[in-house]
Design a protein around this motif. Structure first.
Motif, PDB file in Angstrom:
ATOM      1  N   ASP A   1      -1.441  33.480  22.204  1.00  0.00           N
ATOM      2  CA  ASP A   1      -2.711  33.784  22.758  1.00  0.00           C
ATOM      3  C   ASP A   1      -3.585  32.336  22.808  1.00  0.00           C
ATOM      4  N   GLY A   2      -2.623  31.136  23.016  1.00  0.00           N
ATOM      5  CA  GLY A   2      -3.524  29.814  23.450  1.00  0.00           C
ATOM      6  C   GLY A   2      -3.364  28.898  22.092  1.00  0.00           C
ATOM      7  N   ILE A   3      -4.116  27.767  22.265  1.00  0.00           N
ATOM      8  CA  ILE A   3      -4.307  26.680  21.576  1.00  0.00           C
ATOM      9  C   ILE A   3      -5.037  26.927  20.143  1.00  0.00           C
ATOM     10  N   ARG A   4      -4.317  26.878  18.994  1.00  0.00           N
ATOM     11  CA  ARG A   4      -4.816  27.290  17.817  1.00  0.00           C
ATOM     12  C   ARG A   4      -4.715  26.282  16.835  1.00  0.00           C
ATOM     13  N   ASN A   5      -4.905  26.436  15.382  1.00  0.00           N
ATOM     14  CA  ASN A   5      -5.040  25.725  14.499  1.00  0.00           C
ATOM     15  C   ASN A   5      -4.297  26.139  13.373  1.00  0.00           C
ATOM     16  N   ASN A   6      -2.866  26.011  13.450  1.00  0.00           N
ATOM     17  CA  ASN A   6      -2.055  27.011  12.650  1.00  0.00           C
ATOM     18  C   ASN A   6      -0.781  25.984  12.090  1.00  0.00           C
ATOM     19  N   ILE A   7      -1.019  24.744  12.129  1.00  0.00           N
ATOM     20  CA  ILE A   7      -0.127  23.914  11.644  1.00  0.00           C
ATOM     21  C   ILE A   7      -0.631  23.033  10.335  1.00  0.00           C
TER      22      ILE A   7
ATOM     23  N   SER B   1       7.152   9.349   5.631  1.00  0.00           N
ATOM     24  CA  SER B   1       8.026  10.675   5.448  1.00  0.00           C
ATOM     25  C   SER B   1       6.888  11.520   6.108  1.00  0.00           C
ATOM     26  N   LEU B   2       7.148  12.553   7.023  1.00  0.00           N
ATOM     27  CA  LEU B   2       6.079  13.503   7.735  1.00  0.00           C
ATOM     28  C   LEU B   2       6.731  14.708   7.484  1.00  0.00           C
ATOM     29  N   SER B   3       5.718  15.810   6.681  1.00  0.00           N
ATOM     30  CA  SER B   3       6.402  17.047   6.604  1.00  0.00           C
ATOM     31  C   SER B   3       5.400  18.098   7.069  1.00  0.00           C
ATOM     32  N   LEU B   4       5.784  18.825   8.425  1.00  0.00           N
ATOM     33  CA  LEU B   4       4.835  19.727   8.780  1.00  0.00           C
ATOM     34  C   LEU B   4       5.382  21.255   8.799  1.00  0.00           C
ATOM     35  N   ASP B   5       4.397  22.139   8.878  1.00  0.00           N
ATOM     36  CA  ASP B   5       4.850  23.661   8.778  1.00  0.00           C
ATOM     37  C   ASP B   5       3.972  24.570   9.477  1.00  0.00           C
ATOM     38  N   THR B   6       4.356  25.696   9.693  1.00  0.00           N
ATOM     39  CA  THR B   6       3.237  26.768  10.307  1.00  0.00           C
ATOM     40  C   THR B   6       2.845  27.536   9.391  1.00  0.00           C
TER      41      THR B   6
ATOM     42  N   THR C   1       0.659  -1.129  -0.100  1.00  0.00           N
ATOM     43  CA  THR C   1      -0.036   0.124   0.067  1.00  0.00           C
ATOM     44  C   THR C   1       1.008   1.308   0.056  1.00  0.00           C
ATOM     45  N   ALA C   2       0.632   2.237  -0.809  1.00  0.00           N
ATOM     46  CA  ALA C   2       1.155   3.513  -0.742  1.00  0.00           C
ATOM     47  C   ALA C   2       0.120   4.647  -0.365  1.00  0.00           C
ATOM     48  N   PHE C   3       0.724   5.591   0.101  1.00  0.00           N
ATOM     49  CA  PHE C   3      -0.389   6.683   0.700  1.00  0.00           C
ATOM     50  C   PHE C   3       0.150   7.979   0.826  1.00  0.00           C
ATOM     51  N   TYR C   4      -0.757   8.910   0.772  1.00  0.00           N
ATOM     52  CA  TYR C   4      -0.455  10.311   0.725  1.00  0.00           C
ATOM     53  C   TYR C   4      -1.649  11.011   1.498  1.00  0.00           C
ATOM     54  N   GLY C   5      -0.989  11.759   2.557  1.00  0.00           N
ATOM     55  CA  GLY C   5      -2.131  12.513   3.402  1.00  0.00           C
ATOM     56  C   GLY C   5      -1.970  13.881   3.355  1.00  0.00           C
ATOM     57  N   GLU C   6      -2.978  14.744   3.277  1.00  0.00           N
ATOM     58  CA  GLU C   6      -2.841  16.107   3.490  1.00  0.00           C
ATOM     59  C   GLU C   6      -3.487  16.514   4.749  1.00  0.00           C
ATOM     60  N   TYR C   7      -2.697  17.293   5.849  1.00  0.00           N
ATOM     61  CA  TYR C   7      -3.288  17.874   6.903  1.00  0.00           C
ATOM     62  C   TYR C   7      -3.290  19.113   7.002  1.00  0.00           C
ATOM     63  N   ASP C   8      -4.457  19.705   7.704  1.00  0.00           N
ATOM     64  CA  ASP C   8      -4.801  21.109   7.790  1.00  0.00           C
ATOM     65  C   ASP C   8      -5.268  21.231   9.013  1.00  0.00           C
ATOM     66  N   ASP C   9      -5.107  22.653   9.631  1.00  0.00           N
ATOM     67  CA  ASP C   9      -5.684  23.076  10.782  1.00  0.00           C
ATOM     68  C   ASP C   9      -5.299  22.191  11.939  1.00  0.00           C
ATOM     69  N   LEU C  10      -3.940  21.835  11.996  1.00  0.00           N
ATOM     70  CA  LEU C  10      -3.330  20.957  13.289  1.00  0.00           C
ATOM     71  C   LEU C  10      -3.148  21.889  14.361  1.00  0.00           C
ATOM     72  N   LEU C  11      -3.003  21.356  15.700  1.00  0.00           N
ATOM     73  CA  LEU C  11      -2.965  22.161  16.844  1.00  0.00           C
ATOM     74  C   LEU C  11      -1.626  22.700  16.716  1.00  0.00           C
ATOM     75  N   SER C  12      -1.574  23.885  17.214  1.00  0.00           N
ATOM     76  CA  SER C  12      -0.385  24.853  17.574  1.00  0.00           C
ATOM     77  C   SER C  12      -0.491  25.577  18.888  1.00  0.00           C
ATOM     78  N   LEU C  13       0.546  25.782  19.418  1.00  0.00           N
ATOM     79  CA  LEU C  13       0.413  26.290  20.714  1.00  0.00           C
ATOM     80  C   LEU C  13       1.032  27.759  20.516  1.00  0.00           C
ATOM     81  N   GLU C  14       0.275  28.764  20.715  1.00  0.00           N
ATOM     82  CA  GLU C  14       0.463  30.144  20.228  1.00  0.00           C
ATOM     83  C   GLU C  14       0.558  30.847  21.605  1.00  0.00           C
TER      84      GLU C  14
END
Length: 276
Positions: free
Chosen positions: A132-138, A167-172, A117-130
């Motif tokens: 001003d609190g917990i947000r969705n900026n990753i 292979s996991l690649s995340l950014d802000t 099996t080969a897979f590709y996932g796109e993630y949005d609005d992941l938890l970030s610690l800012e």
């Protein structure tokens, strides 16, 4: 706990509905499955999450190729939204989202089965610690492959193996300032893992089961790679009476598998079970 979340007591409501239809073609050798999930909860917006799955089995071949695409979300927990610690306000934290694509091939021979099996996932609005609190900026993506095989060497001996690459690649995003959590998350998932298992019935009284696993290093939490084995030798002494020797974490000796906890050591035990 009191002082950590507010309100201390709360009643939550979650509503789920799932719809699916399976269309068969070519004497049911080809299938198209369309589905959708509706979800409404107290922590994020209501929404529909579609899924599509297709498969095809060629004539005269005991195998199948398939592909799938789906969307999903992770609902925030009460701890994430109702936390009251300074700097960790979660009032504006929403659901985390993912869109996953997969393609695979499954084959069965007389004594061997193979699955890739080969897979590709796109993630949005992941938890970030800012600030001003917990947000969705990753945001980010993942890609990888999984390979599994079973071999029935004899009627008494079965071997299984599995290999995974990730292979996991995340950014802000542009409005976020949390650059540490993406790197921590990336380095907390092993790039390569391998598992091998052997199940051998020596005769009607003796069984030997062996498990070997390799896990690559988790760089962001300072956990090195390791290879360990588990061994179970069982002797059915009589009907209902079994003596077992069990060895766990044999190989790399003292090692950590997660975080800064106490290292895991080799462990051996001998057990006797009996029944009437």
């Amino acid at each position: 706990p009191a002082g950590l979340i507010s309100p201390l007591h709360e009643t939550d409501t979650v509503l789920n509905a799932f719809f699916q239809e399976d269309f068969g073609f070519l004497d049911n050798r080809a299938h198209l499955v369309l589905g959708a999930k509706y979800e409404r909860n107290d922590y994020s917006d209501a929404g529909w999450f579609p899924s599509i799955r297709a498969s095809f089995s060629p004539r005269g071949v005991n195998g199948m190729v398939w592909a799938a695409w789906s969307e999903a979300q992770r609902i925030p927990t009460r701890l994430e939204t109702d936390i009251t610690l300074p700097g960790l306000n979660g009032d504006n934290f929403d659901a985390e989202k993912v869109a996953m694509s997969e393609i695979g091939w499954r084959q069965q021979w007389t004594k061997v089965s193979f699955d890739v099996t080969a897979f590709y996932g796109e993630y949005d609005d992941l938890l970030s610690l800012e600030s001003d609190g917990i947000r969705n900026n990753i945001y980010g993506d993942s890609q990888g492959i999984e390979i599994s095989a079973n071999i029935q060497l004899t009627k008494q001996w079965l071997m299984r193996s599995n290999y995974s690459y990730l292979s996991l690649s995340l950014d802000t995003n542009a409005v976020g300032a949390d650059t540490a959590l993406p790197q921590i998350t990336e380095g907390s998932s092993p790039t390569n893992t391998f598992q091998w298992a052997s199940f051998l019935d020596v005769n009607s009284s003796w069984r030997i089961n062996t498990f070997i696993r390799y896990v690559a290093a988790l760089d962001s939490i300072n956990v090195g790679s390791y290879t360990v084995a588990d061994l179970v030798v069982a002797w059915d002494m009589s009907r209902g009476t079994t003596l077992r020797f069990i060895g766990r974490h044999i190989g790399d000796g003292r090692h950590r598998e997660w975080g800064q906890g106490a290292p895991i050591e080799n462990a051996y035990s001998l057990s006797l079970t009996w029944g009437m």
